[in-house]
Design a protein around this motif. Structure first.
Motif, mmCIF file in Angstrom:
data_model
loop_
_atom_site.group_PDB
_atom_site.id
_atom_site.type_symbol
_atom_site.label_atom_id
_atom_site.label_comp_id
_atom_site.label_asym_id
_atom_site.label_seq_id
_atom_site.Cartn_x
_atom_site.Cartn_y
_atom_site.Cartn_z
ATOM 1 N N ARG A 88 0.848 -1.249 0.057
ATOM 2 C CA ARG A 88 -0.012 -0.008 -0.027
ATOM 3 C C ARG A 88 0.661 1.365 -0.151
ATOM 4 O O ARG A 88 0.647 2.354 -0.585
ATOM 5 N N THR A 131 0.122 12.908 -0.068
ATOM 6 C CA THR A 131 1.097 12.851 0.726
ATOM 7 C C THR A 131 1.006 12.325 2.232
ATOM 8 O O THR A 131 1.399 11.681 2.887
ATOM 9 N N ASN A 132 -0.315 12.953 2.718
ATOM 10 C CA ASN A 132 -0.811 12.457 3.989
ATOM 11 C C ASN A 132 -1.371 11.013 4.132
ATOM 12 O O ASN A 132 -1.066 10.488 5.074
ATOM 13 N N GLN A 133 -1.709 10.473 2.936
ATOM 14 C CA GLN A 133 -2.149 9.065 2.799
ATOM 15 C C GLN A 133 -0.637 8.225 2.939
ATOM 16 O O GLN A 133 -0.945 7.021 3.579
ATOM 17 N N VAL A 135 1.720 9.224 4.786
ATOM 18 C CA VAL A 135 2.310 9.160 6.239
ATOM 19 C C VAL A 135 1.256 8.438 6.931
ATOM 20 O O VAL A 135 1.776 7.473 7.899
ATOM 21 N N ALA A 136 0.066 8.135 6.828
ATOM 22 C CA ALA A 136 -0.841 7.369 7.418
ATOM 23 C C ALA A 136 -0.454 5.900 7.396
ATOM 24 O O ALA A 136 -0.547 5.188 8.205
ATOM 25 N N ALA A 137 -0.156 5.575 6.039
ATOM 26 C CA ALA A 137 0.180 4.259 5.735
ATOM 27 C C ALA A 137 1.349 3.840 6.508
ATOM 28 O O ALA A 137 1.567 2.677 7.020
ATOM 29 N N GLU A 138 2.433 4.784 6.546
ATOM 30 C CA GLU A 138 3.623 4.290 7.132
ATOM 31 C C GLU A 138 3.436 4.211 8.704
ATOM 32 O O GLU A 138 3.926 3.418 9.368
ATOM 33 N N ALA A 139 2.444 5.028 9.084
ATOM 34 C CA ALA A 139 2.184 4.764 10.525
ATOM 35 C C ALA A 139 1.312 3.535 10.990
ATOM 36 O O ALA A 139 1.520 2.677 11.954
ATOM 37 N N ASP A 140 0.404 3.173 10.087
ATOM 38 C CA ASP A 140 -0.059 1.632 10.208
ATOM 39 C C ASP A 140 0.987 0.528 10.030
ATOM 40 O O ASP A 140 0.818 -0.170 10.839
ATOM 41 N N LYS A 141 2.066 0.813 9.203
ATOM 42 C CA LYS A 141 3.054 -0.179 9.152
ATOM 43 C C LYS A 141 3.870 -0.217 10.446
ATOM 44 O O LYS A 141 4.161 -1.385 11.012
ATOM 45 N N THR A 142 4.017 0.898 11.165
ATOM 46 C CA THR A 142 4.666 1.079 12.625
ATOM 47 C C THR A 142 3.753 0.324 13.452
ATOM 48 O O THR A 142 4.568 -0.383 14.345
#
Length: 328
Positions: A88, A131-133, A135-142
């Motif tokens: 994603r 861009t915000n999407q 960032v949100a996807a990287e937070a979900d991965k974290t």
């Protein structure tokens, strides 16, 4: 003549000094009971995520340190979720790159007047949304990566492992018990017959035996000092529960039993120093002074105990209060 008189005086003084007058002494009545080693605190090591036990690094009786990894829980779905999150993020990065190219093209057209301001604003908004999407996807991965790290079960305290109710390959749920750890401090739990409820006193000194359930040859418990620190007010199944604090039982197993001598009353005894006893043909004798001289009296001995100054041996029969015992 003078020398003979001095020798007689010295002999008389030594004879007086070698006499021991028997007097009744009040001693505590000791009773040997079983004490069980307990830990005041038992902490549970729990799984933070659900899954299967992939690695189990402890067993019953092991010593563990706080923060030490004791097991690994693996959830196979986390690996799939991590792959999906990476895919994603790659897709969103492609969309963001495309939005960036579109934004730059429209900015150039706007400079030449070939594009409208509305088109420029829409392209800029599309780039910010993408861009915000990302960032949100990287937070979900974290979050997924943190869940995978939480599969490592660590020891919450330093102590001894009591039980491990799981096996490698077994399935656990979030919050399920992985191990029970006893960090101490350790104490002895006594369970006494109800008839001693009125006789035991909080703060009384006790004697605690060593490891094992054997008494010494004289029937006494090894003299390791302890103290009754708590007596529970409720009688359960005809038993009084009391706790004893004693130093140096950290090497015992939890729930290991040992002998404890506790005071359950007081009694008067007649006692003599050990050197006053002479054994002949298996019979114990004590020499006493009488009006007509000295005589040997057969006695029956009891237990040996310590006074504030020296050791004494209880005499059950054969002596009376006030008898003068001759010491060698």
């Amino acid at each position: 003549m003078m020398v003979l008189v001095m020798m007689a005086i010295l002999a008389a003084r030594s004879a007086v000094a070698a006499e021991f007058t028997v007097k009744a002494t009040i001693v505590p009545e000791m009773k040997a009971v079983f004490g069980q080693v307990e830990s005041r605190i038992v902490v549970l090591a729990r799984a933070r995520i659900g899954g299967s036990i992939r690695d189990l690094r402890i067993s019953q009786g092991d010593e563990v340190k706080e923060g030490e990894a004791i097991a690994v829980v693996v959830d196979d779905k986390l690996a799939l979720q991590l792959n999906a999150a990476n895919a994603r993020i790659d897709a969103l990065n492609s969309q963001r790159e495309n939005a960036r190219v579109q934004l730059e093209r429209i900015q150039q057209l706007r400079v030449t007047g070939a594009s409208t301001q509305a088109s420029l604003d829409q392209a800029r908004m599309q780039f910010e949304v993408t861009t915000n999407q990302v960032v949100a996807a990287e937070a979900d991965k974290t979050v997924i990566e943190q869940s995978a790290r939480e599969g490592t079960v660590v020891a919450p305290v330093t102590g001894r492992v009591l039980t491990v109710p799981i096996t490698p390959g077994s399935v656990v749920l979030p919050g399920e018990e992985v191990a029970r750890i006893a960090p101490g401090p350790y104490y002895l739990r006594l369970s006494l017959p109800e008839r001693h409820a009125a006789e035991i006193v909080q703060g009384s000194d006790v004697r605690v035996g060593g490891r094992g359930l054997m008494q010494s040859p004289d029937g006494a418990v090894a003299a390791r000092p302890g103290r009754i620190v708590k007596i529970y007010p409720e009688i359960s199944d005809g038993r009084v529960i009391a706790d004893v604090e004693v130093a140096g039982i950290g090497d015992y197993f939890v729930n290991e039993r040992t002998l404890v001598s506790i005071p359950v009353g007081k009694r008067p005894v007649l006692a003599v120093p050990p050197q006053a006893i002479r054994t002949l043909h298996g019979i114990d004798y004590v020499r006493i002074a009488t009006a007509g001289g000295e005589m040997d009296v057969a006695v029956i001995l009891g237990e040996t105990f310590e006074t504030e100054t020296e050791r004494r041996v209880e005499v059950l029969t054969g002596l009376h209060d006030g008898d003068r015992v001759m010491l060698p």
